[in-house]
Design an enzyme around this catalytic site. Structure first.
Site, PDB file in Angstrom:
ATOM      1  N   VAL A  98      -7.196   1.151   5.300  1.00 29.50           N
ATOM      2  CA  VAL A  98      -7.731   2.503   5.120  1.00 29.50           C
ATOM      3  C   VAL A  98      -9.259   2.433   5.137  1.00 29.50           C
ATOM      4  O   VAL A  98      -9.931   3.319   5.654  1.00 29.50           O
ATOM      5  CB  VAL A  98      -7.181   3.158   3.821  1.00 29.50           C
ATOM      6  N   GLY A  99      -9.813   1.343   4.582  1.00 25.88           N
ATOM      7  CA  GLY A  99     -11.265   1.184   4.490  1.00 25.88           C
ATOM      8  C   GLY A  99     -11.876   0.887   5.857  1.00 25.88           C
ATOM      9  O   GLY A  99     -11.258   0.239   6.698  1.00 25.88           O
ATOM     10  N   GLY A 175     -10.076   9.771  -5.250  1.00 22.31           N
ATOM     11  CA  GLY A 175      -9.509  10.057  -3.921  1.00 22.31           C
ATOM     12  C   GLY A 175      -8.010   9.838  -3.983  1.00 22.31           C
ATOM     13  O   GLY A 175      -7.407   9.912  -5.053  1.00 22.31           O
ATOM     14  N   ILE A 177      -6.141   7.118  -3.706  1.00 24.65           N
ATOM     15  CA  ILE A 177      -5.674   6.009  -4.546  1.00 24.65           C
ATOM     16  C   ILE A 177      -6.021   6.273  -6.016  1.00 24.65           C
ATOM     17  O   ILE A 177      -5.186   6.067  -6.903  1.00 24.65           O
ATOM     18  CB  ILE A 177      -6.252   4.658  -4.035  1.00 24.65           C
ATOM     19  N   HIS A 305      -7.196  -9.782  -3.253  1.00 24.93           N
ATOM     20  CA  HIS A 305      -7.167  -8.559  -2.441  1.00 24.93           C
ATOM     21  C   HIS A 305      -5.733  -8.291  -1.931  1.00 24.93           C
ATOM     22  O   HIS A 305      -5.468  -8.352  -0.727  1.00 24.93           O
ATOM     23  CB  HIS A 305      -8.150  -8.669  -1.267  1.00 24.93           C
TER      24      HIS A 305
HETATM   25  C1  8YV Z   1      -6.446  -4.462   3.730  1.00 20.60           C
HETATM   26  C2  8YV Z   1      -7.639  -2.787   2.441  1.00 20.60           C
HETATM   27  O1  8YV Z   1      -6.317  -3.681   4.866  1.00 20.60           O
HETATM   28  O2  8YV Z   1      -6.701  -0.892   3.464  1.00 20.60           O
HETATM   29  C3  8YV Z   1      -7.713  -1.429   3.036  1.00 20.60           C
HETATM   30  O3  8YV Z   1      -8.833  -0.879   3.097  1.00 20.60           O
HETATM   31  O4  8YV Z   1      -8.594  -3.272   1.955  1.00 20.60           O
HETATM   32  C4  8YV Z   1      -6.372  -3.594   2.505  1.00 20.60           C
HETATM   33  O5  8YV Z   1      -5.238  -2.814   2.514  1.00 20.60           O
HETATM   34  C5  8YV Z   1      -5.402  -5.506   3.741  1.00 20.60           C
HETATM   35  O6  8YV Z   1      -5.749  -6.412   2.759  1.00 20.60           O
HETATM   36  C6  8YV Z   1      -5.269  -6.209   5.080  1.00 20.60           C
HETATM   37  O7  8YV Z   1      -6.359  -7.039   5.330  1.00 20.60           O
END
Ligand code: 8YV
Length: 340
Positions: A98-99, A175, A177, A305
């Protein structure tokens, strides 16, 4: 068309790409993050990139990916010249996340490249993990596990922590989450739910959320949870000045991006007891070097993470990222396009 997938993708996403007949897929068949040099080499001449947050997509990568082939230099008037529009430039960046703070959006926009990402489908998994991390940190679960292994047992105040019942929780960034975390916290008997961010959120009423300035959130909360995106404004936002406003019994949780936190300042307040504990699912860098000072502290729980790491969520992210990528390549409607 050619696409490059920077990390091993869950099968359901890969199958969509390979069965599409739209693109030739090359994938880094590894779970390790690519070095910059490797990334530059592998994106050479591709039309689409499917990337993870660890891949910094800057102008060097965009240049390498958009490299013109010999065909591009043929005059349009020749029969072969007609081919030159087939792959002169990168068309699409699909984020397996999402980021999107790993993307240089200014450069991407300039070049007219479309971007897709994976919001919503990872909200529940990330909210669940954040609650798990909060409880693990505040009730000292990893420490407790170690105590059992060592055969240690103590008195009536031994291994005590902090409970959620009757507490004040502050969420930075209500937001998708942040809101899902707030919903999950309500049954724990939280007394006040504070939140900070750029704007008041209408949805906050559903969780009795009170919009407060960041300073008030820091000073009044028993638990501070960071779920805001990483932007130039939030980079290093949780620093000495911020932590010094927190209660010395407060617990700090971060499941957004590591760079929102000044880790030296966090180490200082944790080691000197100025705040009670911290739980981090994200750090800067990732992985955190194994000799990092934060890893020496018993009141700091660090995870690798794993907010979105459930089998079903990662599978759904792969499917969405693949569909976004194909739509971007074909110039059609994208299921989850980033507007910027
Ligand atoms: C990563 C995340 O995508 O969605 C995001 O922004 O930071 C995580 O969901 C996930 O760790 C795959 O690299």
């Amino acid at each position: 068309m050619k696409v490059f997938v920077t990390k091993r993708l869950p099968q359901e996403g890969l199958e969509i790409l390979t069965a599409s007949g739209v693109c030739e897929v090359s994938m880094c068949d590894s779970d390790d993050t690519l070095t910059k040099a490797e990334l530059l080499k592998r994106v050479d001449g591709v039309d689409g990139i499917l990337c993870v947050p660890y891949d910094i997509i800057d102008s060097a990568v965009l240049d390498a990916a958009g490299k013109k082939t010999k065909m591009d230099f043929l005059p349009r008037t020749t029969a072969l010249g007609g081919l030159r529009d087939k792959s002169p430039n990168l068309k699409m960046i699909s984020c397996f996340s999402v980021g999107f703070d790993h993307l240089d959006l200014v450069e991407i926009k300039k070049r007219g490249i479309r971007v897709g990402h994976t919001p919503d489908i990872l909200t529940d998994a990330t909210a669940e993990l954040t609650i798990a991390l909060l409880l693990a940190t505040s009730r000292r679960i990893p420490e407790g596990v170690e105590m059992v292994k060592k055969g240690e047992h103590g008195g009536s105040l031994w291994m005590c922590g902090y409970g959620l019942t009757g507490s004040t929780v502050g969420i930075i960034g209500l937001g998708r989450i942040g809101f899902a975390i707030a919903q999950r916290l309500m049954p724990f008997g939280v007394k006040r739910l504070l939140y900070s961010g750029r704007t008041v959120k209408a949805q906050a009423a559903e969780v009795n959320g009170e919009f407060v300035p960041l300073d008030t959130l820091a000073s009044d909360s028993d638990f501070v949870i960071v779920t805001c995106p990483l932007t130039p404004e939030t980079q290093g936002m949780c620093d000495k000045a911020f932590f010094s406003k927190m209660k010395n019994t407060a617990v700090f949780i971060n499941s957004s991006r590591g760079a929102v936190v000044n880790q030296e300042d966090l180490y200082e307040v944790l080691s000197s007891g100025k705040i009670a504990a911290a739980g981090l699912d994200v750090t800067s860098p990732e992985p955190l070097p194994t000799n990092h000072p934060l890893l020496t502290l018993t009141n700091c729980v660090v995870l690798p993470h794993i907010g979105s790491a459930t089998f079903s969520t990662r599978g759904a992210m792969a499917v969405l990222a693949a569909r976004n990528l194909l739509a971007g390549l074909q110039g059609t409607h994208m299921p989850s396009e980033l507007s910027f």
